[in-house]
Design a protein around this motif. Structure first.
Motif, PDB file in Angstrom:
ATOM      1  N   VAL A  98       0.858  -1.183   0.000  1.00 26.61           N
ATOM      2  CA  VAL A  98       0.000   0.000   0.000  1.00 26.61           C
ATOM      3  C   VAL A  98       0.891   1.228   0.000  1.00 26.61           C
ATOM      4  CG1 VAL A  98      -1.781   1.294   1.242  1.00 26.61           C
ATOM      5  CG2 VAL A  98      -1.791  -1.192   1.326  1.00 26.61           C
ATOM      6  N   CYS A  99       0.546   2.218  -0.812  1.00 28.38           N
ATOM      7  CA  CYS A  99       1.278   3.491  -0.822  1.00 28.38           C
ATOM      8  C   CYS A  99       0.359   4.588  -0.299  1.00 28.38           C
ATOM      9  CB  CYS A  99       1.726   3.844  -2.236  1.00 28.38           C
ATOM     10  SG  CYS A  99       3.002   2.764  -2.865  1.00 28.38           S
ATOM     11  N   TYR A 100       0.900   5.430   0.551  1.00 25.11           N
ATOM     12  CA  TYR A 100       0.152   6.547   1.122  1.00 25.11           C
ATOM     13  C   TYR A 100       0.706   7.821   0.509  1.00 25.11           C
ATOM     14  CZ  TYR A 100      -0.868   2.793   4.343  1.00 25.11           C
ATOM     15  OH  TYR A 100      -1.233   1.599   4.870  1.00 25.11           O
ATOM     16  N   VAL A 101      -0.089   8.501  -0.309  1.00 20.34           N
ATOM     17  CA  VAL A 101       0.392   9.658  -1.050  1.00 20.34           C
ATOM     18  C   VAL A 101      -0.392  10.907  -0.680  1.00 20.34           C
ATOM     19  CG1 VAL A 101       1.221   8.276  -2.988  1.00 20.34           C
ATOM     20  CG2 VAL A 101      -1.105   9.138  -3.014  1.00 20.34           C
ATOM     21  N   GLY A 102       0.231  12.053  -0.943  1.00 22.05           N
ATOM     22  CA  GLY A 102      -0.410  13.339  -0.709  1.00 22.05           C
ATOM     23  C   GLY A 102       0.430  14.269   0.135  1.00 22.05           C
ATOM     24  N   HIS A 103       1.091  13.730   1.152  1.00 24.96           N
ATOM     25  CA  HIS A 103       1.875  14.579   2.038  1.00 24.96           C
ATOM     26  C   HIS A 103       3.223  14.908   1.394  1.00 24.96           C
ATOM     27  CE1 HIS A 103       3.555  10.668   2.735  1.00 24.96           C
ATOM     28  NE2 HIS A 103       4.430  11.111   3.609  1.00 24.96           N
ATOM     29  N   ARG A 104       3.851  15.978   1.890  1.00 23.71           N
ATOM     30  CA  ARG A 104       5.167  16.381   1.397  1.00 23.71           C
ATOM     31  C   ARG A 104       6.243  15.971   2.386  1.00 23.71           C
ATOM     32  NH1 ARG A 104       5.616  22.426  -0.472  1.00 23.71           N
ATOM     33  NH2 ARG A 104       4.251  22.588   1.289  1.00 23.71           N
ATOM     34  N   GLU A 144      -6.305   0.071  14.919  1.00 25.15           N
ATOM     35  CA  GLU A 144      -5.177   0.576  14.114  1.00 25.15           C
ATOM     36  C   GLU A 144      -5.512   0.576  12.624  1.00 25.15           C
ATOM     37  OE1 GLU A 144      -1.418  -1.128  15.230  1.00 25.15           O
ATOM     38  OE2 GLU A 144      -1.464  -0.066  17.137  1.00 25.15           O
ATOM     39  N   ARG A 145      -6.685   1.078  12.295  1.00 31.41           N
ATOM     40  CA  ARG A 145      -7.163   1.111  10.911  1.00 31.41           C
ATOM     41  C   ARG A 145      -6.663   2.302  10.121  1.00 31.41           C
ATOM     42  NH1 ARG A 145     -13.467  -0.225  12.024  1.00 31.41           N
ATOM     43  NH2 ARG A 145     -13.156  -2.314  12.870  1.00 31.41           N
ATOM     44  N   PHE A 146      -5.960   3.221  10.762  1.00 35.07           N
ATOM     45  CA  PHE A 146      -5.581   4.460  10.096  1.00 35.07           C
ATOM     46  C   PHE A 146      -4.073   4.692  10.156  1.00 35.07           C
ATOM     47  CE2 PHE A 146      -9.807   4.885  11.937  1.00 35.07           C
ATOM     48  CZ  PHE A 146     -10.542   5.125  10.798  1.00 35.07           C
ATOM     49  N   VAL A 147      -3.590   5.462   9.176  1.00 36.17           N
ATOM     50  CA  VAL A 147      -2.208   5.939   9.179  1.00 36.17           C
ATOM     51  C   VAL A 147      -2.290   7.450   9.278  1.00 36.17           C
ATOM     52  CG1 VAL A 147      -0.055   6.128   7.887  1.00 36.17           C
ATOM     53  CG2 VAL A 147      -1.391   4.015   7.780  1.00 36.17           C
ATOM     54  N   VAL A 179      -1.773  17.798   8.499  1.00 39.06           N
ATOM     55  CA  VAL A 179      -1.771  16.417   8.982  1.00 39.06           C
ATOM     56  C   VAL A 179      -2.639  15.606   8.018  1.00 39.06           C
ATOM     57  CG1 VAL A 179      -2.487  14.891  10.854  1.00 39.06           C
ATOM     58  CG2 VAL A 179      -1.427  17.084  11.381  1.00 39.06           C
ATOM     59  N   TYR A 180      -2.152  14.439   7.634  1.00 37.98           N
ATOM     60  CA  TYR A 180      -2.839  13.576   6.680  1.00 37.98           C
ATOM     61  C   TYR A 180      -3.278  12.287   7.380  1.00 37.98           C
ATOM     62  CZ  TYR A 180      -1.238  16.567   2.908  1.00 37.98           C
ATOM     63  OH  TYR A 180      -1.033  17.642   2.081  1.00 37.98           O
ATOM     64  N   ILE A 181      -4.489  11.829   7.036  1.00 37.50           N
ATOM     65  CA  ILE A 181      -5.008  10.570   7.577  1.00 37.50           C
ATOM     66  C   ILE A 181      -5.450   9.695   6.410  1.00 37.50           C
ATOM     67  CG2 ILE A 181      -6.694   9.469   9.090  1.00 37.50           C
ATOM     68  CD1 ILE A 181      -6.989  12.181  10.526  1.00 37.50           C
ATOM     69  N   TRP A 182      -4.922   8.462   6.381  1.00 31.70           N
ATOM     70  CA  TRP A 182      -5.267   7.493   5.342  1.00 31.70           C
ATOM     71  C   TRP A 182      -5.906   6.262   5.961  1.00 31.70           C
ATOM     72  CZ3 TRP A 182      -0.422   9.766   5.552  1.00 31.70           C
ATOM     73  CH2 TRP A 182      -0.028  10.538   4.462  1.00 31.70           C
ATOM     74  N   ASN A 183      -6.674   5.535   5.150  1.00 29.43           N
ATOM     75  CA  ASN A 183      -7.134   4.207   5.499  1.00 29.43           C
ATOM     76  C   ASN A 183      -5.936   3.286   5.378  1.00 29.43           C
ATOM     77  OD1 ASN A 183      -8.001   1.404   4.712  1.00 29.43           O
ATOM     78  ND2 ASN A 183      -9.984   2.289   5.225  1.00 29.43           N
ATOM     79  N   ARG A 184      -5.620   2.552   6.419  1.00 31.09           N
ATOM     80  CA  ARG A 184      -4.426   1.709   6.428  1.00 31.09           C
ATOM     81  C   ARG A 184      -4.514   0.581   5.394  1.00 31.09           C
ATOM     82  NH1 ARG A 184      -1.826  -1.417  11.654  1.00 31.09           N
ATOM     83  NH2 ARG A 184      -0.053  -2.324  10.546  1.00 31.09           N
ATOM     84  N   ALA A 185      -5.695   0.016   5.212  1.00 35.12           N
ATOM     85  CA  ALA A 185      -5.837  -1.162   4.353  1.00 35.12           C
ATOM     86  C   ALA A 185      -5.656  -0.855   2.873  1.00 35.12           C
ATOM     87  CB  ALA A 185      -7.201  -1.807   4.584  1.00 35.12           C
TER      88      ALA A 185
END
Length: 85
Positions: free
Chosen positions: A8-14, A29-32, A41-47
């Motif tokens: 999984v890749c988490y994108v958007g933040h710098r 722990e469903r979130f990053v 501050v960025y929040i992603w779905n972990r899955a």
């Protein structure tokens, strides 16, 4: 050992010049959660890596975040603007 691709890749933040800390958390722990050099501050779905929220509130790079160990809906962020929110 062969290198593996990320699942999984988490994108958007710098994240270019500074160390920016991220954390797993929330209910089960469903979130990053991550800070960013764009002062948000960025929040992603972990899955699946879906970006769920971008939160403003700082005026400098957000370089650390942490979830509350007892209240799964609460977290804090620390910034180069010398604030914790």
């Amino acid at each position: 050992a062969e290198a593996s691709e990320p699942t999984v890749c988490y994108v958007g933040h710098r994240h270019a010049r500074f160390v920016v800390r991220s954390a797993f958390g929330g209910h089960a722990e469903r979130f990053v959660l991550s800070g960013s050099e764009d002062a948000q501050v960025y929040i992603w779905n972990r899955a699946d890596g879906a970006l769920l929220e971008v939160l403003a509130g700082h005026s400098g790079a957000v370089n650390a975040v942490a979830w509350s160990p007892t209240q799964h809906h609460v977290f804090a962020s620390a910034s180069d603007d010398h604030t914790i929110r």
